[in-house]
Design a protein around this motif. Structure first.
Motif, PDB file in Angstrom:
ATOM      1  N   ARG A 139      55.460 -30.255 -37.370  1.00  0.00           N
ATOM      2  CA  ARG A 139      54.397 -30.782 -36.526  1.00  0.00           C
ATOM      3  C   ARG A 139      54.316 -32.293 -36.660  1.00  0.00           C
ATOM      4  O   ARG A 139      54.109 -33.004 -35.693  1.00  0.00           O
TER       5      ARG A 139
ATOM      6  N   LYS B 116      51.895 -25.431 -30.946  1.00  0.00           N
ATOM      7  CA  LYS B 116      51.430 -26.405 -31.921  1.00  0.00           C
ATOM      8  C   LYS B 116      51.173 -25.757 -33.279  1.00  0.00           C
ATOM      9  O   LYS B 116      51.480 -26.338 -34.318  1.00  0.00           O
TER      10      LYS B 116
ATOM     11  N   CYS C  36      59.065 -26.471 -28.343  1.00  0.00           N
ATOM     12  CA  CYS C  36      58.733 -27.093 -27.076  1.00  0.00           C
ATOM     13  C   CYS C  36      59.972 -27.720 -26.438  1.00  0.00           C
ATOM     14  O   CYS C  36      61.016 -27.850 -27.066  1.00  0.00           O
TER      15      CYS C  36
ATOM     16  N   VAL D 211      48.007 -31.403 -26.419  1.00  0.00           N
ATOM     17  CA  VAL D 211      47.314 -30.262 -25.810  1.00  0.00           C
ATOM     18  C   VAL D 211      46.601 -30.705 -24.547  1.00  0.00           C
ATOM     19  O   VAL D 211      46.705 -30.075 -23.483  1.00  0.00           O
TER      20      VAL D 211
ATOM     21  N   PHE E  15      54.754 -34.190 -33.289  1.00  0.00           N
ATOM     22  CA  PHE E  15      53.534 -34.683 -32.656  1.00  0.00           C
ATOM     23  C   PHE E  15      53.070 -36.037 -33.184  1.00  0.00           C
ATOM     24  O   PHE E  15      52.459 -36.792 -32.450  1.00  0.00           O
TER      25      PHE E  15
ATOM     26  N   PRO F 234      56.360 -26.047 -33.662  1.00  0.00           N
ATOM     27  CA  PRO F 234      56.453 -27.229 -32.807  1.00  0.00           C
ATOM     28  C   PRO F 234      57.841 -27.418 -32.211  1.00  0.00           C
ATOM     29  O   PRO F 234      57.971 -28.003 -31.142  1.00  0.00           O
TER      30      PRO F 234
ATOM     31  N   SER G  62      48.966 -24.179 -27.546  1.00  0.00           N
ATOM     32  CA  SER G  62      48.401 -24.034 -28.893  1.00  0.00           C
ATOM     33  C   SER G  62      49.289 -23.175 -29.781  1.00  0.00           C
ATOM     34  O   SER G  62      49.400 -23.447 -30.970  1.00  0.00           O
TER      35      SER G  62
ATOM     36  N   LYS H 209      54.662 -30.512 -24.150  1.00  0.00           N
ATOM     37  CA  LYS H 209      54.949 -29.735 -25.349  1.00  0.00           C
ATOM     38  C   LYS H 209      54.847 -28.227 -25.145  1.00  0.00           C
ATOM     39  O   LYS H 209      54.256 -27.521 -25.941  1.00  0.00           O
TER      40      LYS H 209
END
Lengths: 866, 222
Positions: free
Chosen positions: B211, A230, A237, A428, B215, A234, A227, A521
């Motif tokens: 992000r 994230k 990772c 996650v 993601f 990001p 978390s 991640k």
């Protein structure tokens, strides 16, 4: 182009004029069929906009036009932002290097003016060493922090030190006299969770309690790590090495080496390692060190304003990263040279050496493990090895190669699945699931429950009389008078057999979990799990060979060395060789790997076994696929990385690769003095190309230079703001002298300062072999293709990568292509014997192509190919 | 006045560290832990916590040990001896007390023992863990604030001020989802506080971009 530079610029214009006047009689190419799309797309374009404010560069390739360059500098004030790059674009090494040389010359020429300038020049000369020193200091300190914190948090899963909460298990029992020979890690100060919560230290109840707490901590660490990644960064990772390789080859990923990435990566790396996932901290440490290098380079204008120079610092930083990760300074330098760096001059070698030294020194001063070593699994052997042992070593090499090939395939397939299917939408959840499975399976097996570094340490350590682990549970029949150093081979006891079973299970578990772990991640390195797999396999093989030698010492291979009572097999050495082989199979490194492992052991005599195993694993691995895991990930993500190790063996020509293709709209170009500001703005708005060749005029089409889109936009914008009388209908002039204009027309806008007057050009018949070599060695971003001085098209790094990809799919016929030595273009004369009009050849406003967003552009390689 | 006193205090103690460092160099091949410790202590001093760390100043006497591992010998089982002695005294004869074997066997017993002199810096460990945990704690707090508290606050503010047009904003639970609006708004005003807010929003936008590419689009780092 080259010959033009021989002229002084004063004559330059004249000679150009003469060429122009002559050109109408020459046979010029008619490009009716050749249409060019000038597509310098995503792999071009450069750096932080705000980083290089006020830098003004002028492209010069020859020293003798220097004076006129300065003249230009004085005439046009520098435009802020020109010469920088956008996110996800490739830098132009040639341009950056020229910029640096220019800067250097300027500082040198000012040096004698005053004492202050002298000091400034000294500071500039020293800044390279200063920045690597700072980088080394910071990465050493951060590595110490990560080591200490990760050890503590790993042990937090088991229990806690009541007398001093900040000690890990070993430190907690540091001064304790209650430890016994059999159970060395038990001391009253250290409480397991079961002891604290339900008050019993033994029994099934406490086992279950410990199990539950272990899973609880593992899950919460993993959840926190993912978390934090994230929410805050990001980019923190993954392992980071594929991206750093790409960045060092000249790609811009803004924010990838920033402050937040550094902080989050450092913090979450500890959590990820502590959560017991099958990952290591070594790869991310390289990323951490590179972040330090990048951040410190902002303190020095020499590095902050120049992307090529910054990459020299990053090379040194990655050496420092490996240096602290493995406690192997020389190995770090070689790693930087062999695996990460793209451009590695000798100066960088020395700086890397120095950075690695400083980093190792700082880490050594922190002494994170309390054993005066830089890594946990440092071992020392002094037992010799024998010639017949090369056979098992080579077998271990084969295993390493097979593991590497399997791992790369499986991991890439899994990552592709994550990338392309819906499953990638739940990062996650994925981390939580992987962590849960790992924790549930890992706890019952003592070898997987251990921290991976400790497991490697245990496997590397040879069984002396001082060892009490079950791996060393041999049947002892030695008589008491013998001295400890030389323990003969002994028959294995029951402890060893059960340990081998557990190790086999651990091996299977690690192999499977590592495939699914690498790429989730959270910060995750590959070195430690790979080494663990190799070490487990190696230890098993070692024990097997040892027992074989003990029971069959009369076999001809053993007869010479392994008599009864001789110590001829060291299973710990096999573990080490296995670790090196597996790491070699995965990363395909050779020299640096051997040096790293040799620095871990400090024994010179094991170089040959290590070399044999690593070389075998590379051969075996290469038989299944030539790329290492990092190259495979680079390809999976489609980064514009032109691998210097690959050979180009095809016979295509520059004309086959250049854009525009035959069916495309023609090349978008600028003319040197008869376009208006509005024309250029329209052209910029309608196309997405990152640069435009500048030609003499539509009629002659001779190449003048090259202007980058970003520079054009910035220059026009600033001119509209700052200069009086610049309106949409102002002429834009790239030429030295403004053409004579009608009296009532607005003032012309001079943009010669942003024009690159020495763009790299090749002719259309240059073999691609040479073009690819030029791109690799000079780090070009784009290259113009000319024929008789007329610009036909452009080749960008992206075009080359696409071409390579295409060639990989369709194996080229062995026969030379049809156009070999064949005139490619129709004559420029029309049927009536007069030159054809050239307007169709070069069109100023080509149809805008549909382009995806910038981020999408990064994904340039077809993701269906591996 | 206060500041001056602290400075002299620092000087006298850094002198003390220096002596310690020299002594360390004589007695052990590595005087680095003392050196690193000095740095950290000075750093802490400048944090203004002079009083609270006074007990740490002298090298913790528990930070060196000589550990002897003696394997089983005849009918004596293996044993681990642990003693706090200087490096030159770190051998079996000084550390193994009481000697489990009678006089003639001492040499044979001691030959099998392995004695290792080890140093650590408990201060470094303590400080590192404290620094790490405090950064982690701050980050967690900030994360909780950004993901849970801020959206609620924003919703409340929005609810009061723009009852009419707030419907579409509220559904978005992504942290930083409203960075764009705030950025646009804060750009129009300009004072120091807003500059900070502007920088924060810019950072949020960057993270949002990252992000998205990691993601959602999976273009990097997959």
């Amino acid at each position: 182009m080259e010959s033009e530079q021989l002229f002084h610029r004063g004559y330059y214009r004249n000679s150009y004029n003469s060429i122009t006047s002559a050109s109408s009689d020459e046979e010029l190419l008619d490009g009716a069929g050749v249409i060019m799309d000038f597509q310098t797309s995503e792999d071009d374009n450069l750096l932080d906009g705000d980083a290089s404010i006020g830098t003004h560069y002028t492209m010069t390739n020859g020293g003798n036009i220097n004076s006129s360059t300065h003249l230009l500098d004085l005439l046009d004030e520098p435009i802020p932002g020109v010469g920088t790059y956008d996110d996800f674009h490739t830098i132009d090494w040639v341009r950056e290097k020229c910029k640096d040389r220019e800067r250097h010359r300027r500082i040198n020429s000012k040096k004698k003016e005053s004492a202050w300038e002298m000091i400034k020049s000294l500071y500039d000369a020293w800044s390279g060493w200063l920045v690597v020193t700072l980088t080394g200091l910071a990465s050493g300190a951060l590595a110490g922090l990560i080591d200490i914190a990760a050890d503590w948090m790993t042990d937090l899963k088991e229990g806690i030190c009541l007398s001093a909460l900040w000690f890990n298990h070993e430190q907690c029992c540091w001064g304790s006299n209650e430890t016994t020979f059999e159970e060395r890690d038990k001391c009253p100060q250290w409480k397991t969770w079961a002891e604290l919560i339900i008050g019993q230290a033994e029994g099934p109840g406490s086992y279950i309690m410990n199990y539950i707490m272990y899973i609880f901590w593992a899950l919460s660490f993993a959840f926190l790590a993912v978390s934090l990644v994230k929410v805050f960064a990001p980019y923190a990772c993954g392992s980071g090495i594929p991206e750093i390789k790409t960045i060092l080859s000249g790609f811009i990923i803004r924010g990838y080496l920033g402050k937040w990435t550094l902080m989050i990566k450092t913090i979450t790396l500890v959590l990820a390692v502590a959560s017991g996932l099958s990952l290591g901290k070594e790869g991310p440490l390289v990323h951490v060190a590179c972040c330090c290098g990048n951040i410190f380079s902002y303190l020095f204008p020499k590095y902050s304003t120049n992307e090529a120079k910054k990459r020299e610092v990053l090379s040194a930083a990655s050496a420092a990263g490996v240096s602290v990760a493995f406690g192997a300074p020389i190995g770090g330098v070689l790693f930087s040279l062999e695996e990460v760096s793209y451009y590695f001059p000798l100066k960088t070698l020395w700086r890397s050496f120095f950075a690695a030294l400083v980093a190792a020194f700082v880490l050594r001063s922190i002494n994170p493990f309390g054993n005066s070593r830089l890594v946990l699994f440092y071992v020392e052997y002094h037992t010799p090895w024998y010639l017949f042992e090369l056979l098992p070593f080579i077998l271990l090499g084969v295993f390493g190669g097979l593991w590497g090939a399997f791992f790369i395939r499986a991991n890439i397939a899994w990552c592709r699945r994550r990338k392309s299917t819906k499953f990638g939408k739940y990062p996650v959840l994925e981390v939580i699931i992987v962590a849960a499975i790992t924790a549930v399976i890992a706890f019952p097996n003592p070898y997987t429950r251990l921290n991976t570094s400790e497991l490697i340490k245990e496997l590397f350590t040879d069984c002396g009389p001082l060892e009490s682990s079950s791996l060393c549970d041999y049947r002892n029949d030695m008589n008491a008078s013998k001295i400890v150093d030389d323990i003969p081979d002994r028959p294995a006891g029951t402890g060893v057999y059960s340990a081998i079973w557990q190790l086999c299970l651990a091996l299977i578990f690690k192999i499977i979990m590592t495939v699914f772990t690498f790429g989730i991640k959270v910060p995750s390195g590959l070195f430690i799990p790979s080494m663990a797999i190799g070490a487990i396999a190696g230890r098993i093989v070692g024990i097997a060979v040892e027992q074989l030698a003990y029971y069959h010492h009369d076999w001809f291979i053993f007869k010479e060395w392994c008599e009864v009572g001789a110590d001829c097999i060291t299973p710990g050495l096999y573990a080490m060789v296995g670790a090196a082989a597996c790491l070699g199979g995965v990363t395909r490194m050779t020299v640096s790997l051997v040096v790293i492992v040799f620095e871990l052991t400090g024994g010179l005599e094991y170089i040959v076994p290590l070399m044999a195993a690593v070389m075998t694993s590379k051969w075996v691995g290469d038989a299944f696929g030539r790329e290492g895991i990092y190259e495979a990930h680079i390809r999976l993500n489609g980064y514009p990385f032109l691998d210097a190790k690959e050979e180009f063996t095809h016979t295509t020509l520059a004309a086959d690769v250049m854009r525009p293709r035959r069916s495309d709209p023609p090349l978008a170009v600028l003319t040197q003095d008869n376009m208006t500001v509005e024309d250029i703005e329209n052209l910029i708005n309608e196309t997405s190309y990152n640069g435009f060749p500048v030609i003499m005029s539509k009629e002659s089409q001779r190449l003048v230079g090259f202007a980058l889109r970003r520079d054009l936009t910035i220059a026009i914008e600033s001119a509209r703001k700052k200069q009086e009388g610049i309106v949409g209908s102002s002429r834009v002039c790239f030429a030295q002298h403004t053409p004579s204009l009608p009296a009532e027309s607005p003032r012309p806008l001079k943009l010669r300062s942003i024009l690159d007057m020495s763009p790299f050009t090749v002719t259309d018949h240059t073999p691609m072999e040479i073009v690819v070599d030029i791109f690799r060695k000079l780090g070009l971003r784009q290259c113009l293709v000319t024929h008789n001085g007329i610009v036909l098209g452009i080749i960008t790094k992206k075009n080359i990568l696409e071409h390579l990809e295409q060639l990989k799919q369709h194996v080229e016929p062995l026969a030379p292509p049809w156009h070999y030595n064949k005139k490619r273009y129709p004559p420029s004369y029309g049927p009536d014997g007069k030159p054809r009009p050239r307007l169709h050849n070069v069109q100023l406003k080509p149809i805008a192509e549909e382009r995806e967003e910038t981020e999408e552009e990064v994904h340039l390689l077809n993701s269906t190919t591996l | 006045m206060k500041r001056r006193r602290r400075n002299t205090w620092v000087e006298s103690h850094s002198l003390l560290f220096l002596c310690e460092g020299v002594r360390g160099a004589e007695t052990s091949p590595s005087c680095f832990p003392g050196w690193a410790q000095t740095l950290i202590q000075q750093w802490l001093l400048y944090q203004g916590q002079a009083g609270s760390i006074q007990p740490w100043l002298h090298q913790n006497s528990e930070d060196v040990r000589c550990k002897c591992i003696c394997p089983p010998y005849k009918d004596h089982s293996g044993h681990i001896y642990n003693k706090n002695v200087s490096q030159k005294d770190c051998d079996c004869l000084h550390v193994v007390e009481p000697m489990p074997v009678p006089g003639p066997d001492v040499e044979a017993y001691c030959l099998r023992c392995e004695c290792k002199y080890e140093e650590r810096s408990s201060v470094t460990i303590k400080v590192t863990i404290i620094i790490y945990l405090s950064i982690l704690g701050l980050l967690l707090l900030y994360m909780v604030y950004l993901t849970l508290v801020e959206p609620i606050l924003k919703r409340r503010l929005l609810g009061h001020s723009q009852l009419i047009q707030s419907d579409e904003d509220i559904g978005d639970h992504q942290p930083f989802a409203n960075a764009h609006d705030v950025l646009a708004r804060s750009r129009s005003r300009a004072n120091v506080l807003n500059k900070v807010e502007y920088a924060q929003q810019r950072w949020k936008l960057q993270v949002q971009e990252q992000r998205k590419s990691v993601f959602d689009r999976h273009v990097v780092l997959s």
